[in-house]
Design an enzyme around this catalytic site. Structure first.
Site, PDB file in Angstrom:
ATOM      1  N   THR A 156     -69.152  -8.711  -2.470  1.00  0.00           N
ATOM      2  CA  THR A 156     -70.405  -8.325  -3.131  1.00  0.00           C
ATOM      3  C   THR A 156     -71.551  -9.104  -2.483  1.00  0.00           C
ATOM      4  O   THR A 156     -72.159  -8.638  -1.536  1.00  0.00           O
ATOM      5  CB  THR A 156     -70.347  -8.552  -4.652  1.00  0.00           C
ATOM      6  OG1 THR A 156     -69.868  -9.875  -4.922  1.00  0.00           O
ATOM      7  CG2 THR A 156     -69.426  -7.542  -5.321  1.00  0.00           C
ATOM      8  N   LYS A 182     -62.747 -12.676  -1.847  1.00  0.00           N
ATOM      9  CA  LYS A 182     -64.190 -12.554  -1.939  1.00  0.00           C
ATOM     10  C   LYS A 182     -64.670 -13.566  -2.968  1.00  0.00           C
ATOM     11  O   LYS A 182     -63.986 -13.868  -3.944  1.00  0.00           O
ATOM     12  CB  LYS A 182     -64.631 -11.137  -2.325  1.00  0.00           C
ATOM     13  CG  LYS A 182     -64.229 -10.644  -3.695  1.00  0.00           C
ATOM     14  CD  LYS A 182     -65.147 -10.996  -4.824  1.00  0.00           C
ATOM     15  CE  LYS A 182     -66.560 -10.596  -4.547  1.00  0.00           C
ATOM     16  NZ  LYS A 182     -67.473 -11.050  -5.657  1.00  0.00           N
ATOM     17  N   THR A 193     -62.366 -18.368  -7.961  1.00  0.00           N
ATOM     18  CA  THR A 193     -62.252 -17.611  -6.728  1.00  0.00           C
ATOM     19  C   THR A 193     -63.012 -16.316  -6.727  1.00  0.00           C
ATOM     20  O   THR A 193     -63.292 -15.800  -5.675  1.00  0.00           O
ATOM     21  CB  THR A 193     -60.797 -17.213  -6.477  1.00  0.00           C
ATOM     22  OG1 THR A 193     -60.404 -16.332  -7.514  1.00  0.00           O
ATOM     23  CG2 THR A 193     -59.899 -18.389  -6.467  1.00  0.00           C
ATOM     24  N   GLU A 280     -73.541 -19.303  -2.435  1.00  0.00           N
ATOM     25  CA  GLU A 280     -74.854 -18.662  -2.348  1.00  0.00           C
ATOM     26  C   GLU A 280     -75.930 -19.678  -1.964  1.00  0.00           C
ATOM     27  O   GLU A 280     -76.183 -20.637  -2.686  1.00  0.00           O
ATOM     28  CB  GLU A 280     -75.172 -17.971  -3.669  1.00  0.00           C
ATOM     29  CG  GLU A 280     -74.278 -16.760  -3.878  1.00  0.00           C
ATOM     30  CD  GLU A 280     -74.336 -16.155  -5.251  1.00  0.00           C
ATOM     31  OE1 GLU A 280     -73.931 -14.979  -5.388  1.00  0.00           O
ATOM     32  OE2 GLU A 280     -74.770 -16.833  -6.202  1.00  0.00           O
ATOM     33  N   ASN A 403     -79.732 -15.020  -6.620  1.00  0.00           N
ATOM     34  CA  ASN A 403     -79.403 -14.672  -7.998  1.00  0.00           C
ATOM     35  C   ASN A 403     -80.579 -14.111  -8.784  1.00  0.00           C
ATOM     36  O   ASN A 403     -80.391 -13.420  -9.784  1.00  0.00           O
ATOM     37  CB  ASN A 403     -78.814 -15.890  -8.695  1.00  0.00           C
ATOM     38  CG  ASN A 403     -77.381 -16.124  -8.262  1.00  0.00           C
ATOM     39  OD1 ASN A 403     -76.489 -15.385  -8.655  1.00  0.00           O
ATOM     40  ND2 ASN A 403     -77.159 -17.095  -7.401  1.00  0.00           N
ATOM     41  N   SER A 408     -80.940  -5.977  -8.187  1.00  0.00           N
ATOM     42  CA  SER A 408     -81.842  -5.053  -7.506  1.00  0.00           C
ATOM     43  C   SER A 408     -81.280  -4.606  -6.162  1.00  0.00           C
ATOM     44  O   SER A 408     -80.284  -5.100  -5.712  1.00  0.00           O
ATOM     45  CB  SER A 408     -83.200  -5.688  -7.316  1.00  0.00           C
ATOM     46  OG  SER A 408     -83.092  -6.883  -6.585  1.00  0.00           O
TER      47      SER A 408
END
Length: 408
Positions: A156, A182, A193, A280, A403, A408
């Protein structure tokens, strides 16, 4: 929205096929993102399965059904949907999962409880049944694909495909383990995870596979954190086709059991590290090693308190050797600690020993270490023999950017 590839990324490994495992990907259109988002894995009859799942009490129907299905010990298929987590969707979400299970089971001629489903993405939106049905129809007849194709499709917010491989000699046979995972955010124990899958041609009894996976999880996936948030969908499944032809592993005394256990933990650790490396906004990979604790579990909890501290993580992002923030995190962990026995270091250089700064502390080598990508923090509690290492990443403006616009 796409994001730049993490500077901590690792290249996808060269992973061979696993006999009894066929991978296919298609575009179901769960999101308008112009890429494949449904992964279908067909497994040979008799494939053993084991799994570990999130402890988030708001978990998805996929997790609830998967947890129940693992108990019967065998699997014929795996379906992974990306772009929609199908969590917090009530009976409509459960019906969508049961529809997928039934559709695949009818095609394979097996029970629905041998079909495992995972979904990942936005929470609170029921998985569209029509898109799922059409996606499965297409997947059942799609051409087989590569491990990297499958790894890309389950992602993702991931910025790179994540795979791991290991081999072991079991009962005179060389067995292979290949894994994809992922995960990038909402990463914290128990487990940590998002979604990970291990496939092996080794013959392993389901109960023993479960024992080994649970043990490996405790030392790998449950020792990583990106942001202290535990997903509603976290799942790791291990599938063993038995195609290698070894005598099935049934316990620790089976020939080659120790080698297989080591290989399984190896691929789990590789995958856990890859998830942190794709944290991230991450710019630095951080290993926090805690020694001198009253127990290994106590050391792990202290390590996670440090690894989850926004103050510690932002200090590392700023390349600031602020060991006072580490002291704070140790003290808030809720585990036995003694201020006057505490020692703290960075990159092998001790900044404080026995509760006070070292008189001859030279910050220059620490500052040089913090400018790198791979950072180590060492903490010695001076209380016992307990030891653990946990892994995290720094906290940067990138985490907020990713985040803030996630839906969007």
């Amino acid at each position: 929205m796409t994001h730049p590839v993490s500077p901590l990324a690792r290249p996808f490994p060269d992973m061979p096929p696993i006999p009894g495992v066929t991978l296919r990907v298609v575009r179901a259109g769960y999101k308008d993102w112009g890429r494949c988002d449904l992964t279908y894995v067909e497994l040979a009859e008799g494939t053993a399965v084991a799994g570990v799942f999130t402890r988030n009490v708001c978990c998805s129907s996929e997790v609830e059904l998967g947890r129940a299905n693992v108990a019967q010990g065998h699997a014929r298929a795996l379906v992974v949907n990306a772009g929609n987590s199908n969590a917090f969707t009530g009976y409509r979400g459960r019906e969508a999962v049961e529809q997928i299970m039934g559709q695949v089971a009818a095609h394979l001629g097996c029970g629905p409880d041998q079909v495992f489903v995972s979904s990942t993405g936005v929470i609170g939106v029921p998985l569209p049944k029509d898109k799922a049905r059409a996606g499965i129809e297409a997947a059942l007849v799609a051409q087989p694909c590569t491990w990297q194709d499958a790894a890309n499709t389950i992602g993702t917010t991931d910025t790179f495909a994540k795979g791991a491989m290991a081999r072991a000699v079991v009962d005179g046979k060389t067995v292979t383990l290949c894994a994809i995972i992922k995960g990038s955010g909402m990463i914290a124990p128990d487990m940590a995870t998002m979604l990970g899958y291990v496939f092996t041609d080794c013959a392993v009894a389901p109960a023993y596979l479960q024992k080994l996976l649970s043990a490996a999880n405790q030392r790998t996936f449950s020792c990583i954190t990106v942001d202290s948030d535990t997903s509603t969908s976290d799942t790791v499944l291990a599938f063993a086709t038995g195609a290698a032809g070894n005598a099935a592993l049934t316990g620790d005394d089976s020939p080659g059991a120790d080698a297989f256990a080591a290989a399984l933990e190896d691929v789990c650790r590789q995958m856990a590290h890859l998830v942190v490396r794709d944290g991230e906004g991450a710019q630095k990979f951080i290993a926090v090693t805690v020694s001198g604790a009253v127990s290994d579990e106590s050391a792990r909890k202290v390590g996670l308190a440090i690894a989850n501290s926004p103050l510690v993580k932002t200090a590392i992002a700023g390349e600031d050797a602020n060991w006072g923030r580490v002291v704070m995190a140790v003290g808030k962990a809720g585990e036995p600690a003694d201020r006057d026995r505490l020692s703290i270091g960075f990159g092998g250089t001790w900044a404080a020993r026995d509760g006070q700064p070292l008189a001859d502390y030279d910050e220059a080598p620490v500052a040089a270490h913090l400018k790198g990508q791979d950072i180590s923090i060492e903490v010695d509690l001076g209380l016992g023999e307990g030891r653990a290492t946990v892994w995290t990443c720094d906290l940067t403006h990138g985490y907020i950017s990713i985040n803030a616009d996630y839906r969007s």
